[in-house]
Design an enzyme around this catalytic site. Structure first.
Site, PDB file in Angstrom:
ATOM      1  N   LYS A  30     -38.597  26.984 -40.798  1.00 38.15           N
ATOM      2  CA  LYS A  30     -39.540  26.038 -41.407  1.00 38.15           C
ATOM      3  C   LYS A  30     -40.537  26.783 -42.299  1.00 38.15           C
ATOM      4  O   LYS A  30     -40.849  26.342 -43.411  1.00 38.15           O
ATOM      5  CB  LYS A  30     -40.291  25.270 -40.309  1.00 38.15           C
ATOM      6  N   GLN A  43     -44.066  23.070 -31.983  1.00 39.81           N
ATOM      7  CA  GLN A  43     -42.632  23.139 -31.685  1.00 39.81           C
ATOM      8  C   GLN A  43     -42.352  22.618 -30.274  1.00 39.81           C
ATOM      9  O   GLN A  43     -42.966  23.069 -29.312  1.00 39.81           O
ATOM     10  CB  GLN A  43     -42.165  24.603 -31.824  1.00 39.81           C
ATOM     11  N   ASP A  72     -44.864  15.717 -38.408  1.00 38.03           N
ATOM     12  CA  ASP A  72     -43.706  15.315 -37.594  1.00 38.03           C
ATOM     13  C   ASP A  72     -43.615  13.794 -37.492  1.00 38.03           C
ATOM     14  O   ASP A  72     -42.560  13.261 -37.142  1.00 38.03           O
ATOM     15  CB  ASP A  72     -43.826  15.889 -36.170  1.00 38.03           C
TER      16      ASP A  72
END
Ligand code: NDP
Length: 291
Positions: free
Chosen positions: A54, A98, A121
């Site tokens: 990422k 994460q 997200d």
């Protein structure tokens, strides 16, 4: 009939290139670049790999990218303090933690703590609520990436019968909402669904987000259907999706492979969400998602 195989790598590259151009325009306009932070608790090798991927993708798109790795024994209060600091940092437009996190930490508290404007997200209650209401907001990356590939492949959505197998918060549920927003008729299946093969056979669009290698067989597929395989399963034979791809490709109209299908789209969409977050925070007039 052999299905058209959707090239997720090429689609992701196209979206990333588009984002890079828009990042350059953002920089011109606002004299800064979007900033993304990935927070990781513990040193799980798979999480390391995802986070590094990422960060690299963000840098390639011209963004600032930071990684924060916290010790595995980090408490909720300590993580909250890190999130609060990033919420207050003007140079940061997006952050993500994460998942999964160690047991002493709560995914719910994390999703509630991150400033919804920086929630790239799309897991914050405010953003999920916006998705339900059809308002602009951050949309979870994987289902947003699925919509992108369906559109680019020219799969008709309006009036189509869609079956989403899986009802998780990060894939199945938002996937169903995005398809509803585009006027598909959507059924969400899960582990208690009766006669799943028969239900799948009704689907013009079949999205598999289950986590069981090759569970969905060729004879579950309606001829000509668009089959989107979100599953990522590590098996002794290698990486497998939730769909028996070779069998399904004999029947389907379109199919996404694993690897190289939906997977690359998720990171590409994270970049788009970060850019959009930066635009919103800078007061640019944008709408995103399928609102
Ligand atoms: P979850 O484990 O959170 O959800 C799985 C869903 O599948 C649940 O709703 C579960 O039902 C359902 N399910 C399990 N077994 C069956 C069965 N036998 N029949 C029907 N439904 C079943 O998984 P995620 O949504 O997080 O992920 C799904 C898959 O997608 C995984 O392989 C994951 O690795 C992959 N993934 C890929 C991403 C990408 O970037 N491409 C991103 C995110 C995930 P119930 O609710 O009843 O338990």
């Amino acid at each position: 009939m052999a299905a058209i195989v959707i090239d997720g790598k090429a689609e992701a590259a196209a979206l990333r290139a588009e984002v890079a151009v828009d990042v350059a325009a953002f920089r011109e306009r606002h004299r800064r670049v979007p900033g993304l932070v990935g927070i990781q608790v513990g040193d799980d090798p798979a999480s390391e790999l995802y986070q590094a991927g990422k960060a690299r993708a963000a840098e390639e798109a011209g963004m600032i990218s930071r990684r924060i790795v916290l010790p595995i024994e980090t408490t909720q209060a300590e993580l909250d303090a890190v999130i609060d600091e990033l919420n207050a940092d003007d140079a940061i437009d997006g952050m993500l933690v994460q998942l999964p996190v160690p047991d002493q930490l709560s995914e719910v508290l994390i999703a509630n703590r991150i400033d919804p404007l920086k929630d790239v997200d799309g897991f914050a209650p405010v953003n999920l609520g916006r998705l339900v209401r059809g308002e602009p907001g951050s949309v979870p990356c994987t289902p947003a990436g699925v919509m992108w590939v369906l559109d680019r492949a020219g799969v008709p959505l309006e009036g189509a019968t869609a079956v989403v197998v899986g009802r998780s918060l990060i894939v199945g549920k938002p996937m169903a909402l995005l398809l509803i927003a585009r006027s598909a008729t959507v059924t969400v299946a899960h582990s208690r669904t009766k006669d799943l093969p028969a239900l799948c056979r009704t689907a013009d669009i079949l999205v598999a987000a289950v986590g069981r290698p090759e569970m969905i067989r060729g004879d579950w597929i309606k001829p000509g259907a668009a089959v989107v395989d979100v599953g990522i399963n590590r098996t002794d034979a290698g990486l497998r999706g939730d769909v028996a791809t070779a069998e399904a490709a004999e029947v389907a109209g379109w199919i996404t492979p694993v690897p190289g299908g939906v997977g690359p789209m998720t990171i590409a969409y994270l970049l788009k969400n970060t850019l959009d977050a930066a635009r919103r925070r800078a007061g640019d007039d944008i709408t995103t998602g399928d609102e």
